[in-house]
Write a protein that holds these residues in place. Structure first.
Motif, PDB file in Angstrom:
ATOM      1  N   GLU A  27       0.833  -1.211  -0.211  1.00  0.00           N
ATOM      2  CA  GLU A  27       0.030   0.072   0.020  1.00  0.00           C
ATOM      3  C   GLU A  27       0.713   1.320   0.165  1.00  0.00           C
ATOM      4  OE1 GLU A  27      -3.675   1.692   0.011  1.00  0.00           O
ATOM      5  OE2 GLU A  27      -3.248  -0.393  -0.131  1.00  0.00           O
ATOM      6  N   LYS A  28       1.852   1.374   0.667  1.00  0.00           N
ATOM      7  CA  LYS A  28       2.744   2.427   0.608  1.00  0.00           C
ATOM      8  C   LYS A  28       3.339   2.729  -0.513  1.00  0.00           C
ATOM      9  CE  LYS A  28       4.599   1.947   5.506  1.00  0.00           C
ATOM     10  NZ  LYS A  28       5.445   1.459   6.457  1.00  0.00           N
ATOM     11  N   GLU A  29       3.773   1.616  -1.498  1.00  0.00           N
ATOM     12  CA  GLU A  29       4.192   1.812  -2.882  1.00  0.00           C
ATOM     13  C   GLU A  29       3.392   2.633  -3.638  1.00  0.00           C
ATOM     14  OE1 GLU A  29       5.265  -1.976  -3.876  1.00  0.00           O
ATOM     15  OE2 GLU A  29       7.051  -2.121  -2.515  1.00  0.00           O
ATOM     16  N   LYS A  30       2.186   2.675  -3.305  1.00  0.00           N
ATOM     17  CA  LYS A  30       1.189   3.486  -4.265  1.00  0.00           C
ATOM     18  C   LYS A  30       1.037   4.853  -3.764  1.00  0.00           C
ATOM     19  CE  LYS A  30      -2.021  -0.628  -4.171  1.00  0.00           C
ATOM     20  NZ  LYS A  30      -3.321  -1.065  -3.746  1.00  0.00           N
ATOM     21  N   TYR A  31       1.703   5.329  -3.216  1.00  0.00           N
ATOM     22  CA  TYR A  31       1.738   6.873  -2.796  1.00  0.00           C
ATOM     23  C   TYR A  31       3.178   7.338  -2.722  1.00  0.00           C
ATOM     24  CZ  TYR A  31      -2.590   5.984  -0.757  1.00  0.00           C
ATOM     25  OH  TYR A  31      -3.996   5.800  -0.460  1.00  0.00           O
ATOM     26  N   PHE A  65      -1.155  12.457  -4.781  1.00  0.00           N
ATOM     27  CA  PHE A  65       0.035  11.873  -4.358  1.00  0.00           C
ATOM     28  C   PHE A  65      -0.146  10.388  -4.585  1.00  0.00           C
ATOM     29  CE2 PHE A  65      -0.482  15.790  -1.911  1.00  0.00           C
ATOM     30  CZ  PHE A  65       0.919  16.531  -2.307  1.00  0.00           C
ATOM     31  N   LYS A  66      -1.116  10.244  -5.217  1.00  0.00           N
ATOM     32  CA  LYS A  66      -1.374   8.566  -5.558  1.00  0.00           C
ATOM     33  C   LYS A  66      -0.680   8.272  -6.759  1.00  0.00           C
ATOM     34  CE  LYS A  66      -4.571   5.163  -4.585  1.00  0.00           C
ATOM     35  NZ  LYS A  66      -5.368   4.522  -3.633  1.00  0.00           N
ATOM     36  N   ILE A  67       0.341   7.273  -6.844  1.00  0.00           N
ATOM     37  CA  ILE A  67       1.027   6.869  -7.962  1.00  0.00           C
ATOM     38  C   ILE A  67       0.216   5.983  -8.926  1.00  0.00           C
ATOM     39  CG2 ILE A  67       2.992   5.534  -8.838  1.00  0.00           C
ATOM     40  CD1 ILE A  67       4.394   6.354  -6.089  1.00  0.00           C
ATOM     41  N   LYS A  68      -0.034   6.403 -10.132  1.00  0.00           N
ATOM     42  CA  LYS A  68      -0.565   5.663 -11.008  1.00  0.00           C
ATOM     43  C   LYS A  68       0.283   4.448 -11.560  1.00  0.00           C
ATOM     44  CE  LYS A  68      -3.190   9.827 -12.194  1.00  0.00           C
ATOM     45  NZ  LYS A  68      -2.453  10.952 -11.575  1.00  0.00           N
TER      46      LYS A  68
END
Length: 102
Positions: A34-38, A98-101
């Protein structure tokens, strides 16, 4: 009140430059996937900017209250910084910005 402003400045510095992301509520309890998505660097920059802004409002309020000899201004500046800074920080840091697509 100056101590509060100093604490905000220190928090902004250690979150952004000390990479103490565990101080960001919710981030430290997320699973690694989940952390990697931000974009935590972006969120940390936002935290720094908001903490500095809140500290600036408090410091300006302190000096205006000192010059005008009106302690109510100091309290108003403190609560204004809280009323603006906290909701802004919560809304902005939880935005899709701040969400990584992937």
């Amino acid at each position: 009140m100056i101590l509060t402003a100093i604490i905000f400045i220190i928090l902004g510095i250690i979150i952004k430059y000390g990479k103490m992301y565990w101080l960001i509520a919710g981030y430290n309890t997320m699973p690694k996937e989940e952390k990697e998505k931000y974009d935590i660097e972006g969120i940390a920059s936002e935290f720094r900017n908001v903490m500095f802004g809140m500290a600036l409002i408090i410091i300006v309020g302190y000096f205006i209250a000192d010059m005008t000899e009106s302690p109510n201004i100091e309290n108003f500046a403190f609560w204004t910084s809280m009323a603006i800074g906290i909701p802004y920080l919560l809304i902005k840091s939880n935005s899709k910005k701040f969400k990584i697509k992937k």
